[in-house]
Scaffold this motif. Structure first.
Motif, PDB file in Angstrom:
ATOM      1  N   LEU A  68       3.611   5.739  -3.185  1.00  0.00           N
ATOM      2  CA  LEU A  68       4.838   6.334  -3.704  1.00  0.00           C
ATOM      3  C   LEU A  68       4.858   6.279  -5.226  1.00  0.00           C
ATOM      4  N   GLN A  69       4.465   5.129  -5.784  1.00  0.00           N
ATOM      5  CA  GLN A  69       4.454   4.982  -7.236  1.00  0.00           C
ATOM      6  C   GLN A  69       3.505   5.978  -7.888  1.00  0.00           C
ATOM      7  N   ALA A  70       2.303   6.141  -7.324  1.00  0.00           N
ATOM      8  CA  ALA A  70       1.326   7.065  -7.901  1.00  0.00           C
ATOM      9  C   ALA A  70       1.838   8.499  -7.869  1.00  0.00           C
ATOM     10  N   ASN A 105       7.549   2.996  12.044  1.00  0.00           N
ATOM     11  CA  ASN A 105       7.072   2.198  13.170  1.00  0.00           C
ATOM     12  C   ASN A 105       5.561   2.005  13.079  1.00  0.00           C
ATOM     13  N   ARG A 106       5.124   0.744  13.078  1.00  0.00           N
ATOM     14  CA  ARG A 106       3.709   0.391  13.127  1.00  0.00           C
ATOM     15  C   ARG A 106       2.900   1.037  12.000  1.00  0.00           C
ATOM     16  N   GLY A 107       3.476   1.107  10.833  1.00  0.00           N
ATOM     17  CA  GLY A 107       2.749   1.629   9.684  1.00  0.00           C
ATOM     18  C   GLY A 107       2.339   3.074   9.820  1.00  0.00           C
ATOM     19  N   HIS A 116      -0.705   7.603   2.289  1.00  0.00           N
ATOM     20  CA  HIS A 116      -1.248   6.269   2.561  1.00  0.00           C
ATOM     21  C   HIS A 116      -1.379   6.019   4.053  1.00  0.00           C
ATOM     22  N   ASN A 117      -2.550   5.567   4.458  1.00  0.00           N
ATOM     23  CA  ASN A 117      -2.831   5.243   5.856  1.00  0.00           C
ATOM     24  C   ASN A 117      -3.483   3.865   5.895  1.00  0.00           C
ATOM     25  N   PRO A 118      -2.737   2.828   6.313  1.00  0.00           N
ATOM     26  CA  PRO A 118      -3.295   1.474   6.295  1.00  0.00           C
ATOM     27  C   PRO A 118      -4.257   1.202   7.436  1.00  0.00           C
ATOM     28  N   GLY A 162       0.818  -1.210   0.000  1.00  0.00           N
ATOM     29  CA  GLY A 162       0.000   0.000   0.000  1.00  0.00           C
ATOM     30  C   GLY A 162       0.852   1.260   0.000  1.00  0.00           C
ATOM     31  N   PHE A 163       1.928   1.245   0.781  1.00  0.00           N
ATOM     32  CA  PHE A 163       2.846   2.387   0.802  1.00  0.00           C
ATOM     33  C   PHE A 163       3.561   2.517  -0.544  1.00  0.00           C
TER      34      PHE A 163
END
Length: 736
Positions: A357-359, A459-461, A485-487, A352-353
């Motif tokens: 970054l790719q987008a 740390n911890r997403g 991005h926030n998972p 997801g991260f």
């Protein structure tokens, strides 16, 4: 490779393993039922001769006495020209009940042994048992690797969901399952001649017998010398045939006894290999060891759950991997790409991260190619930038999509102008936080590739840390990046502020204790002190997390928040009035909990870090030894939880309290910090650590670093350090 060794056989034989385990669990109850139905005389109380005499009295036409491993005595006799069998009381020889094995249990046993398919089924069962040995061994090593070492097997596990359930059940059942599968595979190999069977021996039938008048069975010296506990089977001679003999089977061998003299005519001892093979059977079935049968049965009951949770975890990984492959936005191929993103992930959350970054890079006009780290190519013709985003698995190991990366890196030929940046994802509660990312960063640098940016650690997403890393990359490259991005889940619970206590409002460290209740009829979510409350402030999409000082049973959500200069969320909270509402959600934090038991707990914190520590003390209703070291700024205006701590000292939920204040009215030399108090009490702290004490630290990073150094100094005489305590689960941190 180890994951494949564990996963593929598990999936291949899952149905057979579940069937074997289910039937095994049912059969494991039989030794207990048989033991309960049997009358077991004390050792030396009754001999084979006495038993035989009792039986003859009540069953004149007895043919054979059998004593099974559970202690049941079964008499086979003739009556009305038919063969009967009764379960008897060995002390009297009287019948307890007719003996007839349960047809259902016979069917279950055949299903367990051969899947009702005869010898073909027996081979299948043996092969399944062999696979089970492989699954148990590979699973054990995977579990040890995941939790960080063999010693961690006896400590509370981290994590949640199906992975946590799978790990906990595996830890409980692994020895029983390994014993059952090993012995089952061996017994199958024994049956089909892979090993020589030494459990059956034959004594030489006597060439001559005395032929005298048959003596009373109770007087036969050979039988009198056999304790009932040693007897397995006694076959009587044919009536009125003085040339026939008693056939006797004991635990140590088989032989023949003269019915007139009572002497052994021949005897063949069971070899040591035969004794060992008999023990293998007992260890597999639990016969004669009813308590072991129950343990093996309990272990077998976990197999269906282990199969489900294991298959579910595999499917989640597989589905996520397929989803990631199908959703790749690789508009360009490798030859055209000027930017490469490689991803190392165990549960696929890192993707997801990478997508974010790719987008952003594509939006800025970059030609981006994204793939997993295992797909590192030998050469990227146009690539100027290489981004590595990777998690760490277990004790510093590579995640599943990166386990071949370092090997492939040896043949990688970078362009001379290429630059790289590594971003690691992990959890600071684990001793090898982002270790694989650090290893990858060092390995790439050793290839002579220039760093675009120093290694970043998430740390911890944390979406906030990800965004900050993106800002750093944007500053270096000039490429605009707005990483968002926030998972984590979006806030779902509506909360109302029902109380607050304010401290230090006149100074630079305004801190408040906020108490929220559920809004309306909605109940509070489940949480414990030390869990995290996620809050997204207005006009922002990034959650901030605050350690909870309360549990669900307290009826409130309680957090301690210091107002940060220009802090968007802390400012938002400090501007709340009683009755105002917010939205928040709970994030479990099981890695930050006091250990269960009576060992001392040392709580160390500073400033708002006292929040969860106060919650731990509040819940210490067992009055286990608990000591608090806490540092604040000013004793008069910043002493957080002072009334509560006083009450906890009085009712002994808190054993000892040491405070340190960095701002006083006295001269500067009298200023103290929490690590100073630890060093003052180093003898007592060291003694508690020798007794197995656990340390929990909560607060800012600088404070935590100073505390770790102080504890290292205290531990020097014991020749251990903070890292060793962390590896043992005895040094936990929640720092920010």
């Amino acid at each position: 490779m180890l994951r494949k060794i564990h996963g593929l056989p598990s999936l291949a034989v899952m149905l057979f393993v579940v069937l074997l385990a289910g039937t095994g669990a049912i059969l494991s109850l039989m030794p207990t039922f048989q033991r309960a139905a049997a009358v077991i005389p004390a050792a030396g109380e009754i001999s084979a001769a006495t038993l035989a005499q009792h039986v003859v009295t009540h069953f004149p036409q007895v043919e054979r006495i059998e004593r099974d491993l559970s202690g049941e005595v079964i008499v086979h006799y003739q009556q009305d020209n038919k063969v009967h069998a009764d379960l008897v009381n060995p002390l009297t020889g009287e019948s307890i009940a007719p003996y007839k094995p349960s047809a259902v249990m016979v069917w279950v046993k055949n299903l367990h042994r051969s899947f009702l398919l005869g010898d073909t089924g027996r081979i299948m069962a043996g092969v399944t048992a062999g696979f089970m040995v492989l699954i148990c061994l590979s699973g054990t090593f995977l579990l040890v690797r995941r939790i960080g070492g063999w010693k961690a097997l006896v400590k509370p596990f981290k994590g949640k969901g199906s992975k946590r359930i799978h790990s906990e059940l595996a830890r409980f059942a692994i020895l029983g399952l390994l014993l059952s599968s090993l012995t089952g595979a061996y017994m199958s190999a024994l049956r089909f001649g892979v090993f020589t069977d030494h459990t059956y021996v034959e004594a030489e039938f006597p060439n001559a017998v005395s032929g005298g008048q048959p003596a009373s069975v109770s007087s036969l010296i050979a039988l009198k010398n056999i304790d009932l506990s040693e007897l397995r089977e006694l076959t009587f001679p044919a009536p009125n045939d003085r040339q026939d003999v008693y056939s006797v089977t004991t635990r140590s061998g088989v032989g023949f006894v003269d019915q007139s003299t009572g002497q052994w005519l021949s005897f063949a001892a069971l070899p040591e290999s035969g004794v060992l093979q008999q023990w293998v059977t007992k260890l597999h079935t639990g016969e004669g060891l009813w308590w072991l049968g129950l343990i093996l049965g309990a272990s077998a009951l976990t197999v269906s759950v282990l199969s489900y949770t294991g298959a579910r975890s595999w499917w989640i990984r597989r589905r996520s991997a397929i989803s990631q492959v199908n959703s790749q936005i690789n508009i360009v191929d490798i030859e055209q790409a000027d930017t490469i993103i490689l991803v190392g992930s165990e549960g696929n959350t890192t993707w997801g991260f990478a997508r974010d970054l790719q987008a952003n890079l594509c939006k800025a006009g970059c030609k981006v190619y994204c793939a997993e780290m295992n797909q590192l190519a030998d050469y990227y013709p146009q690539a100027k930038r290489l981004f590595i985003l990777t998690s760490t698995y277990g004790n510093g190991d590579a995640p599943s999509s990166a386990h071949n990366f370092l090997a492939k890196l040896a043949s990688f030929r970078p362009d001379q102008t290429m630059q790289f940046a590594v971003l690691g994802f992990g959890d600071q509660q684990f001793p090898q936080f982002c270790q694989y990312a650090l290893d990858v960063d060092a390995a790439i640098q050793n290839k002579g590739i220039a760093r675009l940016h120093s290694v970043g650690l998430i740390n911890r997403g944390s979406s906030a840390q990800f965004r900050e890393w993106g800002n750093d990359i944007a500053d270096v490259t000039g490429i605009p990046l707005a990483l968002t991005h926030n998972p984590l889940p979006t806030p779902t619970a509506k909360l109302t502020l029902i109380g607050r206590e304010d401290y230090g409002l006149d100074g630079l460290a305004a801190t408040s204790i906020f108490r929220f209740s559920a809004t309306g009829k909605d109940p509070l979510p489940l949480f414990e002190a030390g869990d995290l409350l996620g809050i997204v402030p207005p006009n922002d999409d990034v959650a901030r997390f605050y350690s909870l000082a309360s549990s669900t049973t307290d009826g409130v959500l309680e957090i301690c928040v210091r107002k940060q200069p220009y802090g968007l969320c802390s400012g938002y909270l400090h501007n709340l009035r009683l009755g105002d509402g917010i939205k928040g959600f709970i994030r479990q934090n099981p890695e930050f909990r006091p250990a269960v038991g009576g060992n001392p707990i040392i709580l160390i914190g500073a400033g708002a870090g006292i929040g969860p520590l106060a919650g731990f003390i509040r819940k210490n209703t067992q009055r286990n030894p608990m000591f608090l070291y806490w540092g604040g700024r000013n004793e008069e205006s910043d002493f957080l939880y002072q009334p509560d701590l006083g009450r906890y000292l009085e009712d002994h939920r808190l054993t000892g309290l040491q405070t340190a204040f960095s701002q006083t009215k006295s001269q500067a030399a009298e200023k103290t910090y929490v690590q100073d108090k630890l060093l003052e009490d180093q003898t007592a702290v060291r003694q508690m650590l020798e007794q197995g004490a656990q340390i929990l630290v909560c607060g800012g990073r600088d404070m935590a670093a100073g505390v770790a150094q102080a504890i290292d100094d205290i531990l020097k005489p014991l020749q251990i350090n903070v890292d060793a305590l962390k590896a043992q689960g005895r040094y936990l941190e929640d720092v920010y």
